[in-house]
Design a protein around this motif. Structure first.
Motif, PDB file in Angstrom:
ATOM      1  N   LYS A  26       0.688  -1.378  -0.018  1.00  0.00           N
ATOM      2  CA  LYS A  26       0.200   0.045   0.004  1.00  0.00           C
ATOM      3  C   LYS A  26       0.961   1.376  -0.026  1.00  0.00           C
ATOM      4  O   LYS A  26       1.772   1.499   0.858  1.00  0.00           O
ATOM      5  CB  LYS A  26      -0.880   0.128   1.195  1.00  0.00           C
ATOM      6  CG  LYS A  26      -1.717  -1.016   1.322  1.00  0.00           C
ATOM      7  CD  LYS A  26      -2.813  -1.256   2.458  1.00  0.00           C
ATOM      8  CE  LYS A  26      -3.379  -2.386   2.857  1.00  0.00           C
ATOM      9  NZ  LYS A  26      -4.166  -2.198   4.068  1.00  0.00           N
ATOM     10  N   LEU A  65      -0.997   7.656  -1.002  1.00  0.00           N
ATOM     11  CA  LEU A  65      -1.551   8.439  -2.156  1.00  0.00           C
ATOM     12  C   LEU A  65      -2.229   9.752  -1.334  1.00  0.00           C
ATOM     13  O   LEU A  65      -3.483   9.804  -1.448  1.00  0.00           O
ATOM     14  CB  LEU A  65      -2.640   7.730  -2.645  1.00  0.00           C
ATOM     15  CG  LEU A  65      -2.096   6.278  -3.648  1.00  0.00           C
ATOM     16  CD1 LEU A  65      -3.199   5.815  -4.128  1.00  0.00           C
ATOM     17  CD2 LEU A  65      -0.984   6.728  -4.424  1.00  0.00           C
ATOM     18  N   ASP A  90      -4.856  12.065  -3.073  1.00  0.00           N
ATOM     19  CA  ASP A  90      -5.981  11.707  -3.423  1.00  0.00           C
ATOM     20  C   ASP A  90      -7.061  11.630  -2.474  1.00  0.00           C
ATOM     21  O   ASP A  90      -8.250  11.272  -2.426  1.00  0.00           O
ATOM     22  CB  ASP A  90      -6.030  10.327  -3.982  1.00  0.00           C
ATOM     23  CG  ASP A  90      -4.953   9.892  -5.232  1.00  0.00           C
ATOM     24  OD1 ASP A  90      -5.124  11.122  -5.932  1.00  0.00           O
ATOM     25  OD2 ASP A  90      -4.475   9.163  -5.377  1.00  0.00           O
ATOM     26  N   PHE A  91      -6.727  12.001  -1.315  1.00  0.00           N
ATOM     27  CA  PHE A  91      -7.567  11.838   0.038  1.00  0.00           C
ATOM     28  C   PHE A  91      -7.651  13.281   0.739  1.00  0.00           C
ATOM     29  O   PHE A  91      -6.623  13.806   0.725  1.00  0.00           O
ATOM     30  CB  PHE A  91      -7.485  10.760   0.869  1.00  0.00           C
ATOM     31  CG  PHE A  91      -7.442   9.616   0.145  1.00  0.00           C
ATOM     32  CD1 PHE A  91      -8.231   8.942  -0.168  1.00  0.00           C
ATOM     33  CD2 PHE A  91      -5.764   8.932  -0.010  1.00  0.00           C
ATOM     34  CE1 PHE A  91      -8.198   7.706  -1.103  1.00  0.00           C
ATOM     35  CE2 PHE A  91      -5.835   7.784  -0.833  1.00  0.00           C
ATOM     36  CZ  PHE A  91      -6.755   7.189  -1.031  1.00  0.00           C
ATOM     37  N   THR A 131     -13.865   9.737   0.627  1.00  0.00           N
ATOM     38  CA  THR A 131     -13.394   9.097  -0.830  1.00  0.00           C
ATOM     39  C   THR A 131     -13.412   7.489  -0.372  1.00  0.00           C
ATOM     40  O   THR A 131     -13.076   6.861   0.523  1.00  0.00           O
ATOM     41  CB  THR A 131     -11.987   9.200  -0.635  1.00  0.00           C
ATOM     42  OG1 THR A 131     -11.771  10.707  -1.005  1.00  0.00           O
ATOM     43  CG2 THR A 131     -11.405   8.419  -1.958  1.00  0.00           C
ATOM     44  N   GLN A 145     -10.137   3.978  -4.712  1.00  0.00           N
ATOM     45  CA  GLN A 145      -8.868   4.512  -5.291  1.00  0.00           C
ATOM     46  C   GLN A 145      -8.935   4.854  -6.768  1.00  0.00           C
ATOM     47  O   GLN A 145      -9.575   3.898  -7.561  1.00  0.00           O
ATOM     48  CB  GLN A 145      -7.937   3.333  -5.110  1.00  0.00           C
ATOM     49  CG  GLN A 145      -6.282   3.919  -5.099  1.00  0.00           C
ATOM     50  CD  GLN A 145      -5.453   2.506  -5.153  1.00  0.00           C
ATOM     51  OE1 GLN A 145      -5.807   1.488  -5.222  1.00  0.00           O
ATOM     52  NE2 GLN A 145      -4.324   2.908  -4.784  1.00  0.00           N
ATOM     53  N   GLN A 166      -6.943   4.436  -9.310  1.00  0.00           N
ATOM     54  CA  GLN A 166      -6.810   3.339 -10.242  1.00  0.00           C
ATOM     55  C   GLN A 166      -7.808   2.271 -10.172  1.00  0.00           C
ATOM     56  O   GLN A 166      -7.895   1.548 -11.431  1.00  0.00           O
ATOM     57  CB  GLN A 166      -5.487   2.826  -9.615  1.00  0.00           C
ATOM     58  CG  GLN A 166      -4.220   3.770  -9.720  1.00  0.00           C
ATOM     59  CD  GLN A 166      -4.082   4.635  -8.620  1.00  0.00           C
ATOM     60  OE1 GLN A 166      -4.980   4.927  -7.852  1.00  0.00           O
ATOM     61  NE2 GLN A 166      -2.930   5.258  -8.173  1.00  0.00           N
ATOM     62  N   MET A 182      -6.066   4.034   3.733  1.00  0.00           N
ATOM     63  CA  MET A 182      -5.869   3.240   2.806  1.00  0.00           C
ATOM     64  C   MET A 182      -6.570   1.904   2.621  1.00  0.00           C
ATOM     65  O   MET A 182      -6.960   1.196   2.040  1.00  0.00           O
ATOM     66  CB  MET A 182      -4.379   2.913   2.640  1.00  0.00           C
ATOM     67  CG  MET A 182      -3.723   3.948   1.915  1.00  0.00           C
ATOM     68  SD  MET A 182      -3.999   4.548   0.492  1.00  0.00           S
ATOM     69  CE  MET A 182      -3.731   3.255  -0.827  1.00  0.00           C
ATOM     70  N   ILE A 193     -10.371   1.893   1.794  1.00  0.00           N
ATOM     71  CA  ILE A 193     -10.935   2.224   0.581  1.00  0.00           C
ATOM     72  C   ILE A 193     -10.981   1.173  -0.167  1.00  0.00           C
ATOM     73  O   ILE A 193      -9.763   0.043  -0.180  1.00  0.00           O
ATOM     74  CB  ILE A 193     -10.161   3.588  -0.214  1.00  0.00           C
ATOM     75  CG1 ILE A 193      -8.858   3.081  -0.497  1.00  0.00           C
ATOM     76  CG2 ILE A 193     -10.366   4.795   0.636  1.00  0.00           C
ATOM     77  CD1 ILE A 193      -8.111   3.866  -1.231  1.00  0.00           C
ATOM     78  N   ARG A 224      -9.810  -0.773  -3.373  1.00  0.00           N
ATOM     79  CA  ARG A 224      -8.407  -0.662  -4.216  1.00  0.00           C
ATOM     80  C   ARG A 224      -8.350  -1.763  -5.553  1.00  0.00           C
ATOM     81  O   ARG A 224      -9.512  -2.307  -5.683  1.00  0.00           O
ATOM     82  CB  ARG A 224      -7.325  -1.255  -3.317  1.00  0.00           C
ATOM     83  CG  ARG A 224      -7.308  -0.638  -2.139  1.00  0.00           C
ATOM     84  CD  ARG A 224      -5.790  -0.775  -1.262  1.00  0.00           C
ATOM     85  NE  ARG A 224      -6.041  -2.065  -0.679  1.00  0.00           N
ATOM     86  CZ  ARG A 224      -6.655  -2.528   0.417  1.00  0.00           C
ATOM     87  NH1 ARG A 224      -7.163  -1.529   0.883  1.00  0.00           N
ATOM     88  NH2 ARG A 224      -6.587  -3.673   0.886  1.00  0.00           N
TER      89      ARG A 224
END
Length: 496
Positions: free
Chosen positions: A76, A79, A82-83, A311, A314, A316, A370, A373, A375
């Motif tokens: 992990k 990121l 992104d959050f 959020t 992810q 991606q 992480m 969320i 993934r």
């Protein structure tokens, strides 16, 4: 002076030494096992053999692992861009989970219908023109399933009423009909007549169609415009196509006030069921909704998720979902189903983590973020769950010619037909074989292979004296066939 190492004494040369035999591995319960080098325990054995874990928990953990079918996720990464700090979500919180599932459900209409603005404006301009000129007209909206047709029509109805109120124009009466709910096909005329007559009982001596034809053949003062939105229009197809023909002909009557918007999945329905309208130069305007692309699916998902204060996915993971769905069918309903299934995978993984008592309970906030969320590994497992089915496995294992038959059937039924005859399917089959330089089989052998597909529940083959006149119908979803054959480049190019 340089130091020299002491000479080594071998047991054989030392008379005081005792002969030592190789020692066998000892059990952990053997008290002599403490002599010599200590045995090292693997972390896995330590975890499973810890006194805190019970056999019942281990069984639950194994069941969760096998049911989730989650591959080992990569390391992990942080990121942080992104959050948003302080807006984490917990998939185990019932209120938050309900809000996310409602946001991603098909029945939940988004605040704005994105990626279909061009089609909506064309439909709205057509309706505006008809209302301004007080002139009837017909429009046919077509496209593959899950491309936003019905949702766009609902948006157009609201936009049309708002425009009429703003411009001071009398807005038309709106009648929405789902043709799948009609008891019989001619019931659509009684619904239009009831909306036109404002609830008055129609005359029992004549049919609703005849009363509408009489009403639109003469000038009637004060007759309002009516907007008829007929969804799932292809359910009105009869052998002689009389119902569809009469429905569209209502818009060509001299004093008609009917604006007809027909919605169906068949792309070229208007080309082959209204030949008389073409001869009268009153073919309906056609607007096609193409399948969603990868970028459009990402935009729609982001638009839906933007309403949430936290959020969930992810970036991606959303991109992987969009790529796979766009390559298979472009069906937005499939993309929403994949996202909901991925959330179920995340919940199962969090349950598995809560059962692991050796896991550190005090982790950094970023790691908590992480782990809560969705993934890439969750979406990958969800894609396999949504698209993977016994039907897909069966199609993958079929012989080459039977796969070509299914490929030909998908191409044929994309043109709006629910069924066809074996002779017409044979034409598509021969064309596909010629494009790949594979010798086609004869009509008798083709009929035999279709019978095999019928036995496997993929096709339905009717009865007839002649093989070429036997009725052929697909019994599985065409998206499953596309997904099963996507791994072969030839089929992938052929089904584009």
């Amino acid at each position: 002076m340089p130091a020299f190492a002491a000479p080594r004494h071998s047991p054989a040369s030392d008379p005081t030494s005792v002969a030592v035999t190789p020692r066998k591995s000892r059990l952990r319960s053997d008290p002599d096992a403490a002599i010599g080098s200590p045995l090292r325990k693997s972390p896995r054995l330590c975890k499973e053999g810890s006194p805190n874990s019970s056999p019942k928990i281990e069984v639950i953990r194994k069941c969760l692992k096998s049911s989730l079918n989650l591959s080992e996720s990569p390391e992990k990464k942080q990121l942080t861009e992104d959050f948003v700090e302080g807006q984490n979500w917990d998939p185990r919180e019932e209120t938050q989970l309900r809000a996310v599932n409602e946001t991603l459900h098909v029945s939940t209409a988004p605040a704005s219908v994105v990626c279909r603005e061009n089609e909506q404006n064309r439909i709205l301009d057509f309706c505006k023109k008809c209302v301004k000129e007080e002139k009837a007209g017909s429009l046919y909206v077509c496209g593959c399933p899950g491309t936003g047709k019905t949702l766009s029509m609902e948006k157009v109805k609201v936009m049309l009423v708002d425009w009429a109120n703003k411009e001071g124009v009398q807005h038309p009466d709106v009648l929405s009909i789902n043709c799948t709910t009609l008891a019989n096909m001619s019931e659509i005329f009684s619904k239009i007549l009831g909306q036109t007559h404002y609830g008055k009982k129609p005359s029992p001596s004549t049919s609703s169609l005849q009363q509408l034809q009489k009403l639109y053949s003469q000038h009637t003062p004060g007759l309002k415009m009516i907007l008829v939105v007929a969804d799932e229009l292809d359910y009105l197809i009869t052998k002689d196509r009389a119902v569809l023909h009469d429905l569209f002909m209502l818009t060509t009557m001299p004093f008609s006030r009917c604006i007809l918007l027909g919605v169906a999945n068949a792309i070229d329905l208007a080309d082959w069921f209204i030949p008389k309208l073409q001869s009268l130069n009153c073919k309906p305007m056609v607007i096609t909704f193409c399948a969603y692309s990868k970028d459009q699916i990402i935009n729609i998902l982001q638009e839906r998720l933007r309403a949430l204060p936290y959020t969930v996915f992810q970036p991606q993971a959303l991109e992987l979902c969009a790529r796979k769905v766009a390559a298979a069918s472009g069906d937005m309903r499939k993309a929403l189903a994949v996202c909901r299934s991925a959330i179920e995978m995340l919940i199962g993984e969090s349950m598995l983590s809560s059962l692991d008592e050796t896991e550190d309970q005090q982790r950094p906030a970023a790691n908590d973020m992480m782990s809560n969320i969705v993934r890439i590994n969750h979406v990958a497992a969800a894609l396999s769950k949504v698209y993977k089915s016994p039907v897909v496995d069966t199609i993958i294992s079929l012989p080459q010619h039977q796969q070509i038959i299914l490929c030909s059937a998908v191409k044929l039924f994309r043109e709006g037909k629910k069924s066809t005859i074996l002779g017409e399917l044979n034409k598509y089959y021969v064309d596909v074989c010629k494009s790949t330089m594979i010798p086609p089989v004869g009509i008798l052998e083709l009929s035999s292979m279709c019978r095999v597909l019928d036995d496997q529940g993929i096709l339905k083959l009717g009865q007839s004296r002649e093989d070429k006149l036997r009725r052929v119908t697909l019994k599985v979803d065409g998206a499953d066939i596309v997904f099963a054959l996507r791994g072969v480049r030839f089929f992938r190019n052929c089904l584009k």
